[in-house]
Write a protein that holds these residues in place. Sequence first.
Motif, mmCIF file in Angstrom:
data_model
loop_
_atom_site.group_PDB
_atom_site.id
_atom_site.type_symbol
_atom_site.label_atom_id
_atom_site.label_comp_id
_atom_site.label_asym_id
_atom_site.label_seq_id
_atom_site.Cartn_x
_atom_site.Cartn_y
_atom_site.Cartn_z
ATOM 1 N N GLU A 1 0.835 -1.195 0.000
ATOM 2 C CA GLU A 1 0.000 0.000 0.000
ATOM 3 C C GLU A 1 0.872 1.248 0.000
ATOM 4 O O GLU A 1 0.695 2.178 -0.785
ATOM 5 N N LYS A 2 1.841 1.204 0.887
ATOM 6 C CA LYS A 2 2.741 2.353 1.037
ATOM 7 C C LYS A 2 3.476 2.609 -0.270
ATOM 8 O O LYS A 2 3.614 3.741 -0.728
ATOM 9 N N LYS B 1 1.255 4.192 -2.851
ATOM 10 C CA LYS B 1 1.037 5.609 -2.580
ATOM 11 C C LYS B 1 2.229 6.421 -3.036
ATOM 12 O O LYS B 1 2.095 7.469 -3.688
ATOM 13 N N ASN C 1 2.253 6.818 -6.685
ATOM 14 C CA ASN C 1 1.293 7.823 -7.150
ATOM 15 C C ASN C 1 1.825 9.232 -6.964
ATOM 16 O O ASN C 1 1.728 10.063 -7.856
#
Lengths: 289, 496
Positions: free
Chosen positions: B338-339, B342, B345
């Motif tokens: 997830e990190k 992010k 992105n």
Amino acid sequence: MFPASTQSKYWTFSDESDLNRFRQETNMNFIMKHGTNMTEEQRDATFLSAVEERLLLRQHELQLRDFCKHFSPAMPRSVIGTTFHYFKRFYAHNSVMDYHPKEILVTCAYLACKVEEFNVSISQFVANIKGDREKATDIILNNELLLMQQLNYHLTVHNPFRPMEGLLIDIKTRSSLRDPERLRPCVEDLLERSFLTDACVLYAPSQIALAAILHSASKVQENLDSYVTETLFGQHGADKLASLIECVRKIRTMMRNVETVTPPRDTMRQLEKKLEKCRNQENNPASQV
Amino acid sequence: MDDQVCPRCKTTKYRNPALKLMVNVCGHALCDSCVDLLFLKGEEYFFEVLCKLFPMPRTCSGIERLADWPAGSRHMTHCAGRCTSSMGALIKGIWDVATTCYREVKGVTGVKGYRKWTLWFTSYKLCCTFGLLVREWTNLHKLHAGEVEVLVRPGRELADLCGLRARADEGEVRCVWSSTIMKREIPEKTHQPAVPSGTISLCKNRGLIYLECYLKFILFPGSGACPECRIPLRRNNFRVQLFEDSMVEKEVDIRKRVLRDFNKKEDDFRTLREFNDYLEEVETIIFNLVHSIDVVATNKKIEQYKKDNREIILKNKTKLGREEMELDDLLEEEKFQEKKRKQENINEELEVKKIKMRKKEELIDELMFSNADAKNILENFVQQVEAVKEEKKPVVKVSQFSSGIKFNSQSQNFMPVAKVEEGEPFVYEETELEVDGPLPPSLDAVESRGFTGNIRAESEQERAGGFRSNIACLRVLQEALMGLYHVSHRTELPAS
């Protein structure tokens, strides 16, 4: 007990020809393996024949007997018996040219000490050996596993000494023989001699013991035939009697014919020399290979 | 959830927003203050004293009755806004008693808000008792020193007791309870019996009497009984109620406890049927415990099961731990992913922004310094931007860690423990003696037929060791006879 033992199953050869077949085969195998590019004459000149191997082994068996006799602390009889068993078993499947008997001989004795629970340390053991003791220690310890492997780890050996005691007790109890104990020295001597023959790898220990007792009885002009036929075998074993008589006869001949004298020194020295040349150098600790 | 109410002190969430309902194994809820009260040692004695001090108009003794007292004494609620806890209820109760029984109590005035108030007692005893209550109350609510102030106007009794006649005549004696004093006077967590004791000291220069009178209350974690079902409870088993229905809470608790031992998995059973039977049994046990059916027998059953299956329980416990570990690993990896996403992105956005800025700058430069027609330049620029947009392709994301760790890699490391199929049970078979010769005599016959006469008798030491001469004799005879019929049937050695 003997009938259920590996000794009975794998190591009691049916007769002398059976045993000799093995010896011939091992001899042949070695020659075929190491003398592939040689002519027949060359082979004869280089390698030992099966008969010559037997001669060498006989001589080493005598050495082994003396080694065991003079071993200190004194070796129990069963250790000596087991040692001879191992020695004979080993050379039934291995050629003298592959493994030198003088090395295997002490290894057999060392292993037999262990198996028969005669507790000697390796340093105590090699104290009985003349010459370089450190080297001897190395040889023994190196060969020990090989020996066990060649014996197929069949380490329990049934010796004729306990059957002899049993038979003497039985004779004392069930026969009319006068003072059976007087047979003992002769019987023990015969059993010791029997180890110089192939009897121990051909017959059951009780048979050998019986043969020795009968032989010594006949020497003191006693007859135990009725004891054997009537008391020992009786009605139940009547049909087995013939084969027993035959095998007792054979054992007795073997024991009588033992050559306790060493073969002429010249021939032996020649054979030793030949062996030194043709032996498998891979198994020679002194060689460079 | 606003209608949550402590069944004991009747306090509601509405009146005390800090109300926390707690439940224990029995499933009955209590607010946290009541739980504290439950474990107040010396409580009963305290109320005994209280009842002696106040001859009550109603037959009430002990806390039960006290809690039943009218909860909404408006005076107190008004004066002490925090008096919504059970301690507050106690004070209310005292207050009620005081107002009904002792008319001498002059009145109550709130001083600067709700935390400070002044009471006038005409009875020393009343004063002391009330002081006690306040002290405990401040202790429970962790009020600061000076926040509670009680003014006492001594009457004759007090003056007599304190030998303060002279000063008492002068007027008020002010009593101040402060937590600093309490700290000094009450040794913490001493397990002494609750004994009321009081010291009165005179602070001359201030003209005040510090009246210190306390009863030792020791909060102890041992036991207290549930006020509803009288089941002994442990203080550390109390936990915040999560479900509105306390029955559910109870079941969850029991389930947790039962499944800790009944932790077999499907793999532990040979057939699905057996597993289902096992599940059924577990559910029955839980149901029984929740509804208090046959509790003793059920508990016995659990104990028996624990005893019988100790190994399996232990094994599954460690296995469970391992599974949890794997799950943790999975979660961690997910978080990591997830990190990473992010971060990607953000990077992407930054990149886009940068490009935009550069283009703009280029355009401005062009417009400023170029000789070409501004309209053309603008058109070119628009075209370029379009082209870039088209060109832009989705970036291929790296779906693997640089370290090469994959999901589930952990689980593959654990070899599943092979289930041992139980074979046929061992049946003893007598070994048959292979003789291959004349039959040797039996052990008894060795002696009876005189064989042992020709052999050395055993020594005393040998006999002590269990060796008899007939055993040795039999052995040599067996060895002598066995193999006499022997004819070699040699088996070839297996090829090495």
